[in-house]
Write an enzyme that holds these catalytic residues in place. Structure first.
Site, short mmCIF file in Angstrom:
data_model
loop_
_atom_site.label_atom_id
_atom_site.label_comp_id
_atom_site.label_asym_id
_atom_site.label_seq_id
_atom_site.Cartn_x
_atom_site.Cartn_y
_atom_site.Cartn_z
N ARG A 119 -8.32 8.63 -9.16
CA ARG A 119 -8.63 9.09 -8.23
C ARG A 119 -7.52 9.04 -6.69
NH1 ARG A 119 -7.57 7.24 -2.12
NH2 ARG A 119 -9.08 7.62 -1.42
N VAL A 120 -7.15 10.88 -6.61
CA VAL A 120 -6.61 10.85 -4.96
C VAL A 120 -7.34 10.73 -3.91
CG1 VAL A 120 -5.39 12.91 -4.20
CG2 VAL A 120 -5.70 12.14 -7.22
N GLY A 121 -6.71 10.49 -2.93
CA GLY A 121 -7.82 10.31 -1.51
C GLY A 121 -6.54 11.61 -0.78
N THR B 224 -5.13 8.14 8.66
CA THR B 224 -4.59 6.73 7.54
C THR B 224 -6.07 6.31 7.34
OG1 THR B 224 -3.56 4.30 7.45
CG2 THR B 224 -3.97 4.81 9.36
N GLY B 225 -6.40 5.20 6.48
CA GLY B 225 -7.59 4.78 6.42
C GLY B 225 -8.43 5.15 4.97
N THR C 111 0.03 2.66 3.81
CA THR C 111 -0.08 4.52 3.81
C THR C 111 0.79 4.30 5.48
OG1 THR C 111 -1.98 4.87 3.05
CG2 THR C 111 -1.24 6.37 4.11
N THR D 163 1.31 7.00 0.04
CA THR D 163 0.27 5.88 0.03
C THR D 163 0.27 5.68 -1.18
OG1 THR D 163 -1.36 4.78 0.57
CG2 THR D 163 -1.45 6.87 -0.23
N SER E 242 0.74 -1.40 -0.03
CA SER E 242 0.20 -0.30 0.49
C SER E 242 0.36 1.20 0.28
CB SER E 242 -1.06 -0.34 0.62
OG SER E 242 -0.65 -0.16 2.63
C1 SD4 Z 1 -6.49 6.82 0.78
N1 SD4 Z 1 -5.31 7.27 3.05
O1 SD4 Z 1 -5.90 7.12 -0.24
C2 SD4 Z 1 -5.29 6.71 2.28
C3 SD4 Z 1 -5.40 4.99 1.89
C4 SD4 Z 1 -4.81 4.51 3.31
O2 SD4 Z 1 -4.73 2.99 4.76
O3 SD4 Z 1 -4.18 5.73 4.49
N2 SD4 Z 1 -4.82 3.54 3.62
O4 SD4 Z 1 -6.81 7.45 0.68
#
Ligand code: SD4
Length: 341
Positions: free
Chosen positions: A229-231, A252-253, A201, A219, A85
């Site tokens: 897509r961008v997080g 994270t998440g 991440t 990440t 990841s």
């Molecule tokens: C995202 N926050 O791209 C990141 C992914 C992540 O643990 O943190 N995964 O949304």
């Protein structure tokens, strides 16, 4: 409307806390102190943070700058093909492309970021150069790649056979369903630090010997996301925020929920008002849950924070969020964060 009396109370308590070097008050009487550590210190998300912290520590223990420490630290998981990841070996998007997001922020409020960057193993170092060598904060996609190539980075294939295989399996159903704590699922336990887990991440925060704070976050984003897509991770204020007077936070998440709440900025602002790091993280998690309770039941979001005094804490929606701490007393401390569920 803001209750002015409460606000004044919170801000004056915050002032008191900064002067006293601790914070023993909290919202609604909840204990508001967290472990405090001597500087320098580095903390980072998930079990994998242990190995990353060790690299950052080499910089910090030699009186290096927090900014150099966090960059060096997060380059470890970026270069690890067994980590699915972050960076090399990250899960691809649904089109089979590995696209990376990263950002970095220093003690002066300088920041740099890249998003949807392909074929470069170390997006964090590209983000740092965006910060240092361009008049901009964020470069994305092809523009970010061209900049990286101009700066001497080499193009590489980031899709490992293992991640390609996982993508092919996923294609059979093509169902986009973020998995809770996928970051701590074991793929190659034999090869990982402590023979334990595969990870995620990484968000990292460091305070150097001079007391200056910097942070980094990197990440490959949510596995099998839509192309483009961008997080939250490369977005300053969402995935990472540092204010050298107050502290830093990272997340994270599922990034969409973090962006909606400008999570890391929120955590730092709550610490400014006197919340301990853990209580600030908890309040940010509660905002996410309150806004979308049904969504929150099935996703993971975790925040990690540190304040200027070296107190640190974390909080997540779901159980299973861990973070790693490294200072002169303990170089390999792994802590299970508290959670709502
Ligand atoms: C995202 N926050 O791209 C990141 C992914 C992540 O643990 O943190 N995964 O949304």
């Amino acid at each position: 409307m803001v209750d002015r009396r409460k606000f004044l109370k919170a801000t004056s308590l915050a002032g008191a806390s900064i002067l006293a070097g601790n914070s023993s008050f909290g919202e609604a009487g909840i204990p508001n102190s967290n472990p405090v550590s001597d500087k320098p210190i580095v903390i980072s998300t998930w079990d994998f943070g242990l190995a990353a912290n060790a690299a950052a520590w080499e910089v910090l223990r030699n009186n290096g700058r927090a900014l150099d420490a966090v960059e060096k630290g997060v380059r470890i998981p970026e270069a690890d093909p067994d980590n699915q990841s972050v960076g090399l070996g990250g899960f691809p998007d649904r089109d089979g492309k590995v696209t990376l997001d990263a950002c970095i922020m220093d003690e002066f409020g300088n920041c740099g970021s890249v998003a949807a960057l392909e074929n470069i193993v170390h997006p964090i170092s590209v983000a740092r150069l965006v910060m240092e060598k361009t008049p901009h904060v964020m470069l994305v996609g092809e523009g970010a790649l061209n900049f990286a190539l101009q700066q001497g980075f080499k193009k590489e294939n980031l899709l490992t056979p293992e991640s390609e295989e996982a993508w092919k399996q996923w294609l059979k159903k093509s169902e986009y369903k973020p998995e809770i704590n996928i970051e701590n699922k074991s793929f190659r336990p034999d090869k990982l630090p402590g023979n334990k887990y595969n990870h995620d991440t990484i968000g990292m925060l460091a305070i150097d010997a001079k007391g200056n704070i910097s942070g980094a976050c990197t990440t490959s984003g949510m596995a099998f996301k839509m192309h483009g897509r961008v997080g939250d991770s490369p977005i300053i204020g969402a995935g990472l925020y540092v204010d050298n007077e107050i502290g830093g936070a990272t997340s994270t998440g599922v990034g969409e929920e973090v962006i909606r709440n400008v999570g890391s900025f929120l955590v730092v602002e709550l610490m400014r008002q006197g919340y301990s790091p853990e209580n600030a993280c908890k309040e940010a998690v509660m905002r996410i849950i309150k806004k979308k309770p049904e969504t929150a039941k099935n996703i993971q979001v975790g925040f990690l924070a540190i304040n200027k005094q070296g107190e640190y804490g974390a909080y997540a929606i779901q159980k299973g969020f861990s973070f790693a701490v490294c200072d002169k007393n303990d170089q390999a401390l792994l802590i299970k964060g508290n959670s709502y569920y």
